[in-house]
Motif scaffolding. Structure first.
Motif, mmCIF file in Angstrom:
data_model
loop_
_atom_site.group_PDB
_atom_site.id
_atom_site.type_symbol
_atom_site.label_atom_id
_atom_site.label_comp_id
_atom_site.label_asym_id
_atom_site.label_seq_id
_atom_site.Cartn_x
_atom_site.Cartn_y
_atom_site.Cartn_z
ATOM 1 N N ALA A 1 71.854 45.271 80.101
ATOM 2 C CA ALA A 1 72.874 45.599 81.103
ATOM 3 C C ALA A 1 74.280 45.250 80.632
ATOM 4 O O ALA A 1 75.260 45.686 81.239
ATOM 5 C CB ALA A 1 72.576 44.869 82.418
ATOM 6 N N ASP A 2 74.396 44.490 79.557
ATOM 7 C CA ASP A 2 75.714 44.158 79.010
ATOM 8 C C ASP A 2 76.353 45.450 78.509
ATOM 9 O O ASP A 2 75.714 46.214 77.775
ATOM 10 C CB ASP A 2 75.557 43.158 77.864
ATOM 11 C CG ASP A 2 76.873 42.854 77.189
ATOM 12 O OD1 ASP A 2 77.201 43.562 76.203
ATOM 13 O OD2 ASP A 2 77.570 41.940 77.647
ATOM 14 N N PRO A 3 77.602 45.733 78.887
ATOM 15 C CA PRO A 3 78.212 47.022 78.508
ATOM 16 C C PRO A 3 78.183 47.309 77.006
ATOM 17 O O PRO A 3 77.881 48.435 76.605
ATOM 18 C CB PRO A 3 79.644 46.902 79.028
ATOM 19 C CG PRO A 3 79.530 45.961 80.189
ATOM 20 C CD PRO A 3 78.479 44.962 79.774
ATOM 21 N N ALA A 4 78.477 46.320 76.171
ATOM 22 C CA ALA A 4 78.495 46.563 74.721
ATOM 23 C C ALA A 4 77.092 46.844 74.197
ATOM 24 O O ALA A 4 76.888 47.768 73.400
ATOM 25 C CB ALA A 4 79.115 45.378 73.993
ATOM 26 N N VAL A 5 76.116 46.059 74.636
ATOM 27 C CA VAL A 5 74.732 46.267 74.197
ATOM 28 C C VAL A 5 74.219 47.605 74.730
ATOM 29 O O VAL A 5 73.571 48.367 74.021
ATOM 30 C CB VAL A 5 73.824 45.100 74.648
ATOM 31 C CG1 VAL A 5 72.366 45.386 74.312
ATOM 32 C CG2 VAL A 5 74.279 43.800 73.997
ATOM 33 N N SER A 6 74.548 47.893 75.988
ATOM 34 C CA SER A 6 74.131 49.154 76.598
ATOM 35 C C SER A 6 74.664 50.348 75.811
ATOM 36 O O SER A 6 73.948 51.340 75.618
ATOM 37 C CB SER A 6 74.624 49.215 78.051
ATOM 38 O OG SER A 6 74.341 50.455 78.614
ATOM 39 N N LEU A 7 75.888 50.257 75.354
ATOM 40 C CA LEU A 7 76.457 51.344 74.557
ATOM 41 C C LEU A 7 75.674 51.518 73.254
ATOM 42 O O LEU A 7 75.357 52.649 72.873
ATOM 43 C CB LEU A 7 77.932 51.076 74.261
ATOM 44 C CG LEU A 7 78.620 52.113 73.379
ATOM 45 C CD1 LEU A 7 78.593 53.491 74.028
ATOM 46 C CD2 LEU A 7 80.050 51.684 73.084
ATOM 47 N N HIS A 8 75.334 50.429 72.593
ATOM 48 C CA HIS A 8 74.550 50.519 71.351
ATOM 49 C C HIS A 8 73.169 51.121 71.606
ATOM 50 O O HIS A 8 72.691 51.941 70.825
ATOM 51 C CB HIS A 8 74.417 49.140 70.694
ATOM 52 C CG HIS A 8 75.658 48.703 70.007
ATOM 53 N ND1 HIS A 8 76.049 49.176 68.774
ATOM 54 C CD2 HIS A 8 76.626 47.840 70.391
ATOM 55 C CE1 HIS A 8 77.196 48.625 68.426
ATOM 56 N NE2 HIS A 8 77.564 47.800 69.387
ATOM 57 N N ILE A 9 72.545 50.724 72.712
ATOM 58 C CA ILE A 9 71.234 51.284 73.067
ATOM 59 C C ILE A 9 71.360 52.781 73.316
ATOM 60 O O ILE A 9 70.549 53.579 72.835
ATOM 61 C CB ILE A 9 70.655 50.569 74.303
ATOM 62 C CG1 ILE A 9 70.305 49.119 73.962
ATOM 63 C CG2 ILE A 9 69.439 51.317 74.846
ATOM 64 C CD1 ILE A 9 70.009 48.251 75.174
ATOM 65 N N ALA A 10 72.393 53.180 74.062
ATOM 66 C CA ALA A 10 72.597 54.596 74.378
ATOM 67 C C ALA A 10 72.869 55.408 73.112
ATOM 68 O O ALA A 10 72.313 56.498 72.933
ATOM 69 C CB ALA A 10 73.750 54.757 75.376
ATOM 70 N N LEU A 11 73.707 54.883 72.228
ATOM 71 C CA LEU A 11 74.012 55.600 70.985
ATOM 72 C C LEU A 11 72.788 55.698 70.080
ATOM 73 O O LEU A 11 72.577 56.725 69.432
ATOM 74 C CB LEU A 11 75.168 54.921 70.250
ATOM 75 C CG LEU A 11 76.528 55.029 70.936
ATOM 76 C CD1 LEU A 11 77.556 54.166 70.219
ATOM 77 C CD2 LEU A 11 76.981 56.470 71.036
ATOM 78 N N ASP A 12 71.990 54.648 70.061
ATOM 79 C CA ASP A 12 70.744 54.673 69.283
ATOM 80 C C ASP A 12 69.827 55.775 69.803
ATOM 81 O O ASP A 12 69.302 56.577 69.038
ATOM 82 C CB ASP A 12 70.057 53.305 69.382
ATOM 83 C CG ASP A 12 68.678 53.307 68.754
ATOM 84 O OD1 ASP A 12 68.580 53.487 67.525
ATOM 85 O OD2 ASP A 12 67.692 53.124 69.502
ATOM 86 N N PHE A 13 69.658 55.837 71.127
ATOM 87 C CA PHE A 13 68.813 56.875 71.713
ATOM 88 C C PHE A 13 69.395 58.257 71.435
ATOM 89 O O PHE A 13 68.680 59.182 71.045
ATOM 90 C CB PHE A 13 68.659 56.666 73.224
ATOM 91 C CG PHE A 13 67.893 57.790 73.871
ATOM 92 C CD1 PHE A 13 66.515 57.794 73.860
ATOM 93 C CD2 PHE A 13 68.556 58.868 74.441
ATOM 94 C CE1 PHE A 13 65.803 58.849 74.419
ATOM 95 C CE2 PHE A 13 67.860 59.917 75.007
ATOM 96 C CZ PHE A 13 66.477 59.906 74.988
ATOM 97 N N TRP A 14 70.688 58.422 71.658
ATOM 98 C CA TRP A 14 71.377 59.706 71.484
ATOM 99 C C TRP A 14 71.125 60.250 70.083
ATOM 100 O O TRP A 14 70.800 61.432 69.911
ATOM 101 C CB TRP A 14 72.871 59.494 71.723
ATOM 102 C CG TRP A 14 73.704 60.725 71.772
ATOM 103 C CD1 TRP A 14 74.272 61.389 70.724
ATOM 104 C CD2 TRP A 14 74.089 61.442 72.947
ATOM 105 N NE1 TRP A 14 74.992 62.472 71.162
ATOM 106 C CE2 TRP A 14 74.893 62.521 72.531
ATOM 107 C CE3 TRP A 14 73.835 61.263 74.305
ATOM 108 C CZ2 TRP A 14 75.448 63.426 73.422
ATOM 109 C CZ3 TRP A 14 74.400 62.167 75.191
ATOM 110 C CH2 TRP A 14 75.188 63.237 74.751
ATOM 111 N N THR A 15 71.219 59.369 69.094
ATOM 112 C CA THR A 15 71.021 59.766 67.701
ATOM 113 C C THR A 15 69.552 60.090 67.422
ATOM 114 O O THR A 15 69.231 61.156 66.880
ATOM 115 C CB THR A 15 71.495 58.640 66.757
ATOM 116 O OG1 THR A 15 72.872 58.384 67.020
ATOM 117 C CG2 THR A 15 71.317 59.030 65.300
ATOM 118 N N ARG A 16 68.649 59.180 67.789
ATOM 119 C CA ARG A 16 67.223 59.365 67.510
ATOM 120 C C ARG A 16 66.644 60.580 68.211
ATOM 121 O O ARG A 16 65.816 61.289 67.654
ATOM 122 C CB ARG A 16 66.421 58.140 67.960
ATOM 123 C CG ARG A 16 66.427 56.986 67.040
ATOM 124 C CD ARG A 16 65.540 55.836 67.519
ATOM 125 N NE ARG A 16 65.609 55.577 68.956
ATOM 126 C CZ ARG A 16 64.772 56.064 69.875
ATOM 127 N NH1 ARG A 16 63.762 56.803 69.522
ATOM 128 N NH2 ARG A 16 64.922 55.785 71.152
#
Length: 118
Positions: free
Chosen positions: A55-70
């Motif tokens: 739920a941390d905004p910075a971690v959430s962004l990394h999770i979202a970008l990881d998913f977006w790419t994969r």
């Protein structure tokens, strides 16, 4: 309620409280222990032991970008396949069996943003 709805052993939620512990968090709603484990492994973060970090905004962004790419979401967007892009982010499939939730809202927001950029 989350413990009942998300009590899915196939998704890794096997212990009492896992439904709530590994509920949807972040920009793209990371859900289920298996997904927390996999995303955490790819990002080098122990999301299983610390699921609140999703739920941390910075971690959430990394999770979202990881998913977006994969998941190849950008390829859908580049091809103008917004149904497929929303299907990947909302249903886990480029060709979901049901219409992705919020598809009309996403289309309206996209149109409004393109109007600002023009």
């Amino acid at each position: 309620m989350a413990n009942s709805v998300y009590a899915r052993p196939a998704e890794g939620n096997v212990a009492p409280g896992d439904g709530w512990r590994y509920r949807g968090r972040g920009m793209l709603q990371l859900t289920f222990r298996n997904n927390y484990r996999a995303a955490g492994a790819r990002l080098g973060i122990d999301l299983v032991a610390h699921p609140e970090l999703a739920a941390d905004p910075a971690v959430s962004l990394h999770i979202a970008l990881d998913f977006w790419t994969r998941a190849g979401v950008n390829a859908c967007c580049d091809a103008g396949d917004y149904f497929g892009a929303r299907g990947l982010t909302n249903c886990g499939s480029r060709t979901p069996k049901v219409a992705p939730i919020g598809l009309a809202d996403v289309a309206a927001r996209r149109a409004r943003l393109l109007g600002v950029l023009a």
